[in-house]
Design a protein around this motif. Structure first.
Motif, PDB file in Angstrom:
ATOM      1  N   TRP A 161      11.301   2.559   6.834  1.00  0.00           N
ATOM      2  CA  TRP A 161       9.984   2.189   7.395  1.00  0.00           C
ATOM      3  C   TRP A 161       9.880   0.673   7.426  1.00  0.00           C
ATOM      4  O   TRP A 161       9.324   0.099   8.362  1.00  0.00           O
ATOM      5  CB  TRP A 161       8.833   2.741   6.552  1.00  0.00           C
ATOM      6  CG  TRP A 161       8.820   4.228   6.343  1.00  0.00           C
ATOM      7  CD1 TRP A 161       9.539   5.151   7.046  1.00  0.00           C
ATOM      8  CD2 TRP A 161       8.075   4.950   5.363  1.00  0.00           C
ATOM      9  NE1 TRP A 161       9.262   6.403   6.565  1.00  0.00           N
ATOM     10  CE2 TRP A 161       8.375   6.313   5.533  1.00  0.00           C
ATOM     11  CE3 TRP A 161       7.176   4.581   4.366  1.00  0.00           C
ATOM     12  CZ2 TRP A 161       7.801   7.300   4.743  1.00  0.00           C
ATOM     13  CZ3 TRP A 161       6.605   5.554   3.581  1.00  0.00           C
ATOM     14  CH2 TRP A 161       6.920   6.910   3.770  1.00  0.00           C
ATOM     15  N   PHE A 164      11.514  -0.897  10.392  1.00  0.00           N
ATOM     16  CA  PHE A 164      10.676  -0.766  11.592  1.00  0.00           C
ATOM     17  C   PHE A 164       9.444  -1.673  11.492  1.00  0.00           C
ATOM     18  O   PHE A 164       9.063  -2.305  12.469  1.00  0.00           O
ATOM     19  CB  PHE A 164      10.258   0.698  11.791  1.00  0.00           C
ATOM     20  CG  PHE A 164      11.294   1.517  12.508  1.00  0.00           C
ATOM     21  CD1 PHE A 164      12.481   1.840  11.879  1.00  0.00           C
ATOM     22  CD2 PHE A 164      11.095   1.931  13.809  1.00  0.00           C
ATOM     23  CE1 PHE A 164      13.458   2.574  12.544  1.00  0.00           C
ATOM     24  CE2 PHE A 164      12.062   2.661  14.483  1.00  0.00           C
ATOM     25  CZ  PHE A 164      13.241   2.984  13.845  1.00  0.00           C
ATOM     26  N   ALA A 165       8.833  -1.695  10.315  1.00  0.00           N
ATOM     27  CA  ALA A 165       7.598  -2.478  10.167  1.00  0.00           C
ATOM     28  C   ALA A 165       7.883  -3.961  10.370  1.00  0.00           C
ATOM     29  O   ALA A 165       7.172  -4.643  11.110  1.00  0.00           O
ATOM     30  CB  ALA A 165       6.993  -2.238   8.791  1.00  0.00           C
ATOM     31  N   THR A 168       8.961  -4.795  14.018  1.00  0.00           N
ATOM     32  CA  THR A 168       7.796  -4.751  14.915  1.00  0.00           C
ATOM     33  C   THR A 168       6.894  -5.945  14.650  1.00  0.00           C
ATOM     34  O   THR A 168       6.450  -6.628  15.584  1.00  0.00           O
ATOM     35  CB  THR A 168       7.007  -3.442  14.702  1.00  0.00           C
ATOM     36  OG1 THR A 168       7.883  -2.350  14.886  1.00  0.00           O
ATOM     37  CG2 THR A 168       5.844  -3.326  15.663  1.00  0.00           C
ATOM     38  N   VAL A 236       2.349  -3.832   7.370  1.00  0.00           N
ATOM     39  CA  VAL A 236       3.632  -4.388   6.940  1.00  0.00           C
ATOM     40  C   VAL A 236       3.717  -4.465   5.421  1.00  0.00           C
ATOM     41  O   VAL A 236       4.653  -3.949   4.816  1.00  0.00           O
ATOM     42  CB  VAL A 236       3.873  -5.775   7.559  1.00  0.00           C
ATOM     43  CG1 VAL A 236       5.143  -6.387   7.020  1.00  0.00           C
ATOM     44  CG2 VAL A 236       3.971  -5.667   9.057  1.00  0.00           C
ATOM     45  N   ILE A 239       3.765  -1.107   3.703  1.00  0.00           N
ATOM     46  CA  ILE A 239       5.068  -0.446   3.698  1.00  0.00           C
ATOM     47  C   ILE A 239       6.010  -1.139   2.720  1.00  0.00           C
ATOM     48  O   ILE A 239       6.765  -0.481   2.005  1.00  0.00           O
ATOM     49  CB  ILE A 239       5.609  -0.381   5.148  1.00  0.00           C
ATOM     50  CG1 ILE A 239       4.743   0.592   5.952  1.00  0.00           C
ATOM     51  CG2 ILE A 239       7.071   0.061   5.163  1.00  0.00           C
ATOM     52  CD1 ILE A 239       5.053   0.662   7.420  1.00  0.00           C
TER      53      ILE A 239
END
Lengths: 458, 189
Positions: A161, A164-165, A168, A236, A239
């Motif tokens: 995660w 991805f966080a 992004t 962000v 996570i």
């Protein structure tokens, strides 16, 4: 048409016109750098080169060059990672959350705060990468089809995660920043006399001409990006905190982590913004745009988030006792009174005690005091991550494997290197980018400029 | 190249409010304002010019929905169909039961698609790309000048007087209609 209560302090001081804003923003780019810039750049560059050396040594020899051992397998690397990601929260918070709340004072600081965000996330991303040991296999973290028997990444894992966080967050922040930069690059392009400079800004400004329809789209895009970036910035660090909270290590396995980490991230991010802007406003004489009021506003945010962090620390202690779980209780007792007591109490002093000075108007409007506190807060936030990571790991469930952690010169070198890299990027940015979002700032000149406010009062 | 039936005058103002106030009388006299160039977003300008609302936010919503679908497809295919695993005694039998663990991925990919594709759309719709020639005809319009381009059909002096009355600081004829000066048209454009 434009009206603002005279009670509000002006956000732009001095007798400024639209043209003055243009000239002041373009000045650091069009004139030679002050001597202080060269000194700062030289020091940062040396630190950066030392960091590169240590990274190359790590990659060439292996993670064994660090102070990690089989009990403490996360230490400075992850501490630095979380510290840098946390610092990278203020920029998007200022530009997105404060945009949604229509806080006009964000306008003269958002550009630099976003730059800081992007540069801080670059530093953060370095640590997981080199911690992999084989950074050339870093593409394994992406879900790409492969020949290893359909070996996919595990979407149940917080570490994924995080990939991805952070990617992004980094890419969306970069795009948000760039969309805002385009009109200001166009301003620099239209002023440039040197043909090389003009050509560079022509490439960067994408042909921007300030057409009415384009401004209409610009404003809508900014608003939607702010709306998207607001939950993003909160996600962000949520996570990042889940990297810890979903594990079974005492001191990590707590549901309070997401809000606690987000508050801490905003806290440290604003502290870093203060450090950078206080230097920058002095170096480039931006005192008319980054006023005492801006500094005071940020100090209030530091005070509020610092207090939230303080409440989180106390809640953690209470819950450890209240849970009745002896491992949890020992983890916190060990933090406060064990061999790393000094790290715990440095964290408490820097993060909970020091921001409370900001209740006094005299102190929160003092530039020198703010500068000192901003550095103290960042030291404190580094210790927070160190305390969470190292003190929870070094005495685990099995007393026979209890040990201590001490960093090697490589650990220290890489950390110093990232600080150098960060300042190299920021100092280059300050000399080549419009450090204030001048197009946006011009929209509030008539309502919040000192000279216009005086006319209104008459 | 299209035929030029109308002449175009460009007018510069040094104040946003003066420019904004001049638009209504200009349009009431029947002149068409072809374009406006301003150094910053002037609030109410799109309304005064009669521009339609932008649909950027709608595109972001569509892109976000696409991103969410891609994330659902990706997690479903990799975790449930192609290589189901038993992680920590929690086997991946159905996507629905595993969904809570995928929420961060679903969210991040929604944001990723919405933000990036909207910005691409913004660049394409604006015709912007690296190195494009500056779209503003006068470099002062990114500093402190506000420009309107007005189309008219004869009666230049009348228009000039109207603009002067409304605070214009500089007026230039930039394009002449074809019948007056056909040689302005480039032969091999």
């Amino acid at each position: 048409m434009h009206y603002e209560s005279p009670v509000r302090e002006p956000l732009i001081t001095g007798d400024k016109s639209y043209h003055d804003i243009t000239v002041d923003v373009a000045k650091p780019i069009e004139t030679n750098a002050p001597r202080s810039w060269w000194i700062a750049f030289g020091v940062a560059l040396i630190a950066f080169l030392w960091g590169i050396g240590c990274i190359l040594y790590t990659i060439g020899t292996g993670i064994g060059t660090w102070g990690l051992n089989k009990t403490v397998n996360w230490a400075w690397d992850i501490t630095n990672f979380v510290w840098w990601v946390g610092i990278g929260h203020a920029g998007t918070l200022i530009s997105a959350v404060l945009l949604l709340f229509r806080q006009k004072w964000r306008m003269s600081i958002n550009r630099s705060a976003e730059a800081m965000t992007i540069f801080a996330v670059v530093q953060a991303a370095l640590f997981p990468l080199i911690h992999m040991g084989r950074p050339w296999l870093a593409y394994y973290v992406f879900p790409i089809p492969n020949q290893f028997g359909s070996l996919w990444v595990n979407f149940n894992s917080p570490l994924l995660w995080d990939v991805f966080a952070i990617s992004t967050y980094f890419s969306v922040s970069l795009v948000f920043w760039y969309v805002g930069l385009i009109p200001d690059f166009a301003m620099l392009r239209d002023r440039a006399i040197n043909p090389i400079q003009k050509h560079i800004y022509k490439i960067l400004s994408f042909g921007w001409g300030g057409k009415a329809k384009h401004w209409q789209r610009f404003e809508e895009v900014s608003l939607v990006l702010a709306g998207l970036a607001t939950p993003l910035v909160l996600s962000v660090h949520t996570i990042v905190s889940m990297d810890f909270a979903t594990s079974v290590i005492p001191g990590w396995h707590t549901t309070i982590f997401p809000p606690y980490f987000v508050a801490g991230a905003i806290f440290s991010g604003f502290a870093m913004v203060q450090t950078l802007l206080i230097i920058m406003r002095k170096m480039f004489k931006m005192e008319d745009y980054i006023t005492i009021q801006h500094i005071e506003m940020m100090n209030i945010i530091i005070m509020v988030t610092g207090s939230i962090v303080g409440i989180a620390y106390i809640t953690e202690l209470f819950m450890a006792w209240y849970s009745g779980v002896e491992y949890e209780q020992y983890a916190f007792l060990n933090r406060a009174t064990g061999p790393y007591w000094w790290a715990y109490w440095s964290m408490m002093t820097c993060n909970v005690f020091s921001p409370q000075f900001m209740w006094f108007k005299k102190l929160r409007t003092s530039i020198m005091f703010t500068f000192i506190i901003s550095i103290v807060v960042n030291i404190g936030m580094w210790f927070e991550r160190f305390v969470i990571i190292v003190t929870s790991l070094h005495r685990d469930y099995l007393p026979s494997s209890w040990t201590m952690f001490s960093p090697s010169f490589v650990d220290i070198g890489i950390f110093i290197g990232t600080i150098g890299f960060f300042f190299v990027l920021f100092l280059l940015y300050a000399r080549s980018f419009p450090v204030i979002a001048q197009a946006e700032l011009k929209t509030i000149l008539k309502s919040s400029g000192e000279n216009y406010k005086k006319i209104q009062e008459k | 190249m299209a035929n030029k039936n109308k002449s175009v005058i460009s007018v510069l103002f040094n104040d946003d409010d003066v420019m904004l106030k001049s638009i209504k009388p200009i349009r009431e006299k029947g002149y068409n304002i072809r374009e406006a160039y301003t150094p910053f977003p002037v609030h109410g300008l799109d309304h005064e010019l009669g521009l339609a609302r932008t649909r950027m936010a709608i595109t972001a919503f569509i892109y976000g929905a696409i991103g969410l679908s891609v994330a659902i497809a990706l997690t479903y295919y990799t975790m449930i169909v192609d290589w189901p695993q038993n992680i920590g005694g929690k086997p991946s039998f159905t996507w629905g039961e595993n969904m809570p663990a995928f929420v961060p991925i679903l969210f991040e990919m929604t944001v990723f698609f919405a933000a990036h594709l909207m910005v691409w759309t913004y660049f394409v719709r604006n015709g912007m790309y690296p190195g494009r020639k500056a779209m503003n005809p006068d470099p002062r319009t990114t500093d402190d000048m506000f420009m309107l381009e007005i189309e008219f059909d004869g009666g230049e002096d009348e228009l000039r007087q109207l603009l002067k009355d409304h605070g214009a600081v500089e007026i230039n004829l930039v394009e002449k209609a074809d019948e007056e000066a056909p040689e302005l048209e480039e032969a091999h454009a």
